[in-house]
Design a protein around this motif. Sequence first.
Motif, PDB file in Angstrom:
ATOM      1  N   SER A  42       0.840  -1.190   0.000  1.00  0.00           N
ATOM      2  CA  SER A  42       0.000   0.000   0.000  1.00  0.00           C
ATOM      3  C   SER A  42       0.881   1.248   0.000  1.00  0.00           C
ATOM      4  O   SER A  42       2.098   1.160   0.193  1.00  0.00           O
ATOM      5  CB  SER A  42      -0.889   0.007   1.241  1.00  0.00           C
ATOM      6  OG  SER A  42      -0.081   0.168   2.388  1.00  0.00           O
ATOM      7  N   VAL A  43       0.266   2.394  -0.211  1.00  0.00           N
ATOM      8  CA  VAL A  43       0.986   3.659  -0.166  1.00  0.00           C
ATOM      9  C   VAL A  43       1.709   3.791   1.182  1.00  0.00           C
ATOM     10  O   VAL A  43       2.885   4.138   1.242  1.00  0.00           O
ATOM     11  CB  VAL A  43       0.011   4.837  -0.390  1.00  0.00           C
ATOM     12  CG1 VAL A  43       0.661   6.160  -0.012  1.00  0.00           C
ATOM     13  CG2 VAL A  43      -0.452   4.865  -1.844  1.00  0.00           C
ATOM     14  N   TYR A  44       0.977   3.458   2.255  1.00  0.00           N
ATOM     15  CA  TYR A  44       1.567   3.546   3.597  1.00  0.00           C
ATOM     16  C   TYR A  44       2.811   2.666   3.687  1.00  0.00           C
ATOM     17  O   TYR A  44       3.886   3.121   4.079  1.00  0.00           O
ATOM     18  CB  TYR A  44       0.531   3.114   4.643  1.00  0.00           C
ATOM     19  CG  TYR A  44       1.017   3.296   6.062  1.00  0.00           C
ATOM     20  CD1 TYR A  44       0.629   4.416   6.804  1.00  0.00           C
ATOM     21  CD2 TYR A  44       1.865   2.370   6.659  1.00  0.00           C
ATOM     22  CE1 TYR A  44       1.081   4.597   8.099  1.00  0.00           C
ATOM     23  CE2 TYR A  44       2.331   2.538   7.951  1.00  0.00           C
ATOM     24  CZ  TYR A  44       1.939   3.650   8.674  1.00  0.00           C
ATOM     25  OH  TYR A  44       2.391   3.840   9.943  1.00  0.00           O
ATOM     26  N   ASP A  47       4.998   5.246  12.087  1.00  0.00           N
ATOM     27  CA  ASP A  47       3.680   5.816  11.887  1.00  0.00           C
ATOM     28  C   ASP A  47       3.751   7.343  11.816  1.00  0.00           C
ATOM     29  O   ASP A  47       3.176   7.955  10.916  1.00  0.00           O
ATOM     30  CB  ASP A  47       2.762   5.381  13.028  1.00  0.00           C
ATOM     31  CG  ASP A  47       1.313   5.466  12.611  1.00  0.00           C
ATOM     32  OD1 ASP A  47       0.990   4.924  11.542  1.00  0.00           O
ATOM     33  OD2 ASP A  47       0.534   6.086  13.342  1.00  0.00           O
ATOM     34  N   LYS A  48       4.470   7.948  12.746  1.00  0.00           N
ATOM     35  CA  LYS A  48       4.552   9.416  12.763  1.00  0.00           C
ATOM     36  C   LYS A  48       5.207   9.943  11.499  1.00  0.00           C
ATOM     37  O   LYS A  48       4.716  10.871  10.864  1.00  0.00           O
ATOM     38  CB  LYS A  48       5.363   9.876  13.986  1.00  0.00           C
ATOM     39  CG  LYS A  48       4.481   9.996  15.224  1.00  0.00           C
ATOM     40  CD  LYS A  48       5.286  10.480  16.413  1.00  0.00           C
ATOM     41  CE  LYS A  48       4.517  10.243  17.693  1.00  0.00           C
ATOM     42  NZ  LYS A  48       5.398  10.102  18.859  1.00  0.00           N
ATOM     43  N   ARG A  49       6.319   9.322  11.151  1.00  0.00           N
ATOM     44  CA  ARG A  49       7.035   9.807   9.959  1.00  0.00           C
ATOM     45  C   ARG A  49       6.195   9.639   8.698  1.00  0.00           C
ATOM     46  O   ARG A  49       6.164  10.526   7.850  1.00  0.00           O
ATOM     47  CB  ARG A  49       8.346   9.046   9.797  1.00  0.00           C
ATOM     48  CG  ARG A  49       9.441   9.532  10.724  1.00  0.00           C
ATOM     49  CD  ARG A  49      10.756   9.079  10.170  1.00  0.00           C
ATOM     50  NE  ARG A  49      11.862   9.497  11.012  1.00  0.00           N
ATOM     51  CZ  ARG A  49      13.108   9.589  10.565  1.00  0.00           C
ATOM     52  NH1 ARG A  49      13.380   9.281   9.320  1.00  0.00           N
ATOM     53  NH2 ARG A  49      14.066   9.966  11.363  1.00  0.00           N
ATOM     54  N   VAL A  50       5.546   8.499   8.565  1.00  0.00           N
ATOM     55  CA  VAL A  50       4.745   8.268   7.368  1.00  0.00           C
ATOM     56  C   VAL A  50       3.593   9.264   7.318  1.00  0.00           C
ATOM     57  O   VAL A  50       3.312   9.850   6.270  1.00  0.00           O
ATOM     58  CB  VAL A  50       4.229   6.814   7.298  1.00  0.00           C
ATOM     59  CG1 VAL A  50       3.260   6.634   6.133  1.00  0.00           C
ATOM     60  CG2 VAL A  50       5.387   5.839   7.169  1.00  0.00           C
ATOM     61  N   ALA A  72       7.762  11.045  -1.118  1.00  0.00           N
ATOM     62  CA  ALA A  72       7.556  10.850   0.315  1.00  0.00           C
ATOM     63  C   ALA A  72       8.362   9.646   0.797  1.00  0.00           C
ATOM     64  O   ALA A  72       9.011   9.703   1.844  1.00  0.00           O
ATOM     65  CB  ALA A  72       6.073  10.638   0.608  1.00  0.00           C
ATOM     66  N   ARG A  73       8.355   8.578  -0.002  1.00  0.00           N
ATOM     67  CA  ARG A  73       9.054   7.353   0.379  1.00  0.00           C
ATOM     68  C   ARG A  73      10.547   7.609   0.577  1.00  0.00           C
ATOM     69  O   ARG A  73      11.181   7.030   1.446  1.00  0.00           O
ATOM     70  CB  ARG A  73       8.845   6.286  -0.704  1.00  0.00           C
ATOM     71  CG  ARG A  73       9.460   4.952  -0.381  1.00  0.00           C
ATOM     72  CD  ARG A  73       9.139   3.919  -1.423  1.00  0.00           C
ATOM     73  NE  ARG A  73       9.865   4.148  -2.666  1.00  0.00           N
ATOM     74  CZ  ARG A  73       9.870   3.294  -3.695  1.00  0.00           C
ATOM     75  NH1 ARG A  73       9.183   2.181  -3.619  1.00  0.00           N
ATOM     76  NH2 ARG A  73      10.548   3.567  -4.787  1.00  0.00           N
TER      77      ARG A  73
END
Lengths: 268, 392
Positions: B141-143, B161-164, B195-196
């Motif tokens: 997934s994108v996440y 989680d925070k960084r993503v 973003a990745r």
Amino acid sequence: MSERRKIHPVVTMLALPSLLLLYLPLVAVAVYSVNSARIGLVWEGFTLRWYRELLHNEAMLDAARNTMILGLVSTAIATVLGTLLALGLARFPWPKPIARTLDVIVDLPVVTPDIIFAAAMVIAFSMLRSLWAGFVPGMLAMVIGHVTFQISFVALVVRSRLVLIGPTLMEAGRDLYASSFYLFRKVTLPLLLPAIVAGAMLAFTLSLDDFVISFFTAGPKSNTLPILIYSAQRRGLSPQIHAISTLIVILTVALVLGLERFTRYRKA
Amino acid sequence: MAAGAGEAVVGCFRSMLAAVGLRGQPGAVEVQGSTGGMPGKVGDEGGPAVSHDLNIEGISKYFGPVQALAGVTFTVKAGEFVTLLGPSGCGKTTLLRIIAGFERSDEGHVRLGERLLDDLPANRRPVNTVFQSYALFPHLSVYANIAFGLRARHFAAAEVDKRVEFGLGMLQLDGLAERYPHQLSGGQKQRVALARALVNEPEVLLLDEPMSALDAKLRAEVQIEMRRLQRKLGKTFILVTHDQDEAMTVSDRILVMNQGRIEQIGTSSEVYEKPRNRFVAEFLGAANLIPAELVGPRTVQTALGMLELRADPRWERGTLAIHPERIEARRTPPKSNGVRVRVKDAVYRGDHVELLVEPGPLRVQAVPGINFEIGERLWLELPAERLEVLLD
């Protein structure tokens, strides 16, 4: 939706007889497997008696067990080795001429006639027997024989998927701090899995149906269903043979349909 | 998105990272040794506490008998946006791949500050790449795509989680976390790829023609956005492109490359206004090249007649360059460097008229308003201060 194209009558005229030719024998076997007549080709009513009798036929059950063991063990080994082979061929920076030669070597068992392959096995095992007495005809020899030709099929399927995936995703994984192991676990394996499963199912189907290589490498106690059916046929057709043949056909068809599902590539 | 909002998001991102203690702490990027068989640590060469200059020192690369790079040397200052510009096959992508660690150079070194990167594999370099085709993982997934680099280094789930989340916010991907790459538009894929890479806080971000798959209108927007993002983050960006407009829009400096060599390094205006040689002059802005011969002090003889220069060239015979929009077309003779020409072709382009004139042939961009007839005789002024003397 694509528009429906008209089918030329000649195509139909060619297709129908071909399909009949292909499937009529199979249908015939299935029909006679539920015919209550013991001998002859006359229809005498529906019965599942021959299927019930199969369950009490020790030789038949033994052969079925052998077939399954041979199929599962050889497929498991061939899937691992074939996948590794495909990865090695695709990943290692082989010089061009060597890569081409290796490709041919890998594809060769696919096109070699079974009978040649089987005869070669017999010679190979008799030579190996001088090193270790364990190489007698029997289950071990059969597993080795099956693995030998299955590897090529697995490697072929996995390699084509590797080519399809291309090197960029692996580079992206590397770029994102993945170690070799992490990359394999999180990227390579999940992306290859459909091909690995497809390769395994293909290998299993081939093992299930194989007669020639099994026949040449089998020992006295390792009859498989194809061998049993062959020898039974020579003694005359029995409805039980029709029943077991029908079961094998159904299993093969199921595997092929499953294979179809897995080989479809979901594109990003 | 308004600039103010972008600033707020990015500012938030940075302060958050500082708060979690991910910046400048080598310990934060250590592998916690949970997976069997993994080699010790990833990125344990020290975290990105301070940004460093990237030094490319005499890099050469051969593919068989072909020399892809011929002793390339330059420095990218920390926080600088540099573009490698050149035609396909000029070696720009190879150079990027050497910096990323996908290829090894045959000669020369890549250094980040004092640290030699040559022997570090790609997964241990504080460098991330945005690939030309984005190379998003189709099965994730994108996440999970954005989290990949963090999870590979075994960051705690809360940190991931925070960084993503901040990565998603920074690139306006909110609400797309559960999507899969095949469900995204081209622009969205590109932002996921950015973003990745960026959530890993790389010291250097490499961009391999990341806009080539976007349509022209979107590309122009993304270029501005990319520039803004780079300024906000203060990270070193190295972009590879063959598009001179893109290079001039985004870069602090442009490296013009050709046949494995650097032809010129400079700001957008330097490489455009002061091209060193014929290749640069033609590649950027399609300048007119005029062969010339030195005949007197600051005077050259050309096919167009005698022209005056600002300074003496260093050659006896060489080339002058002048951009089409720097030539003035007029009906009366100018005071100096006037050339009498005949209009061969005139194309109305809205904001200018494109003239092709003889002798030359010269390409001229004239202001619209005057009607030029084909076959008409005109005066051109080639101002001395606009005539660039090339080295070759």
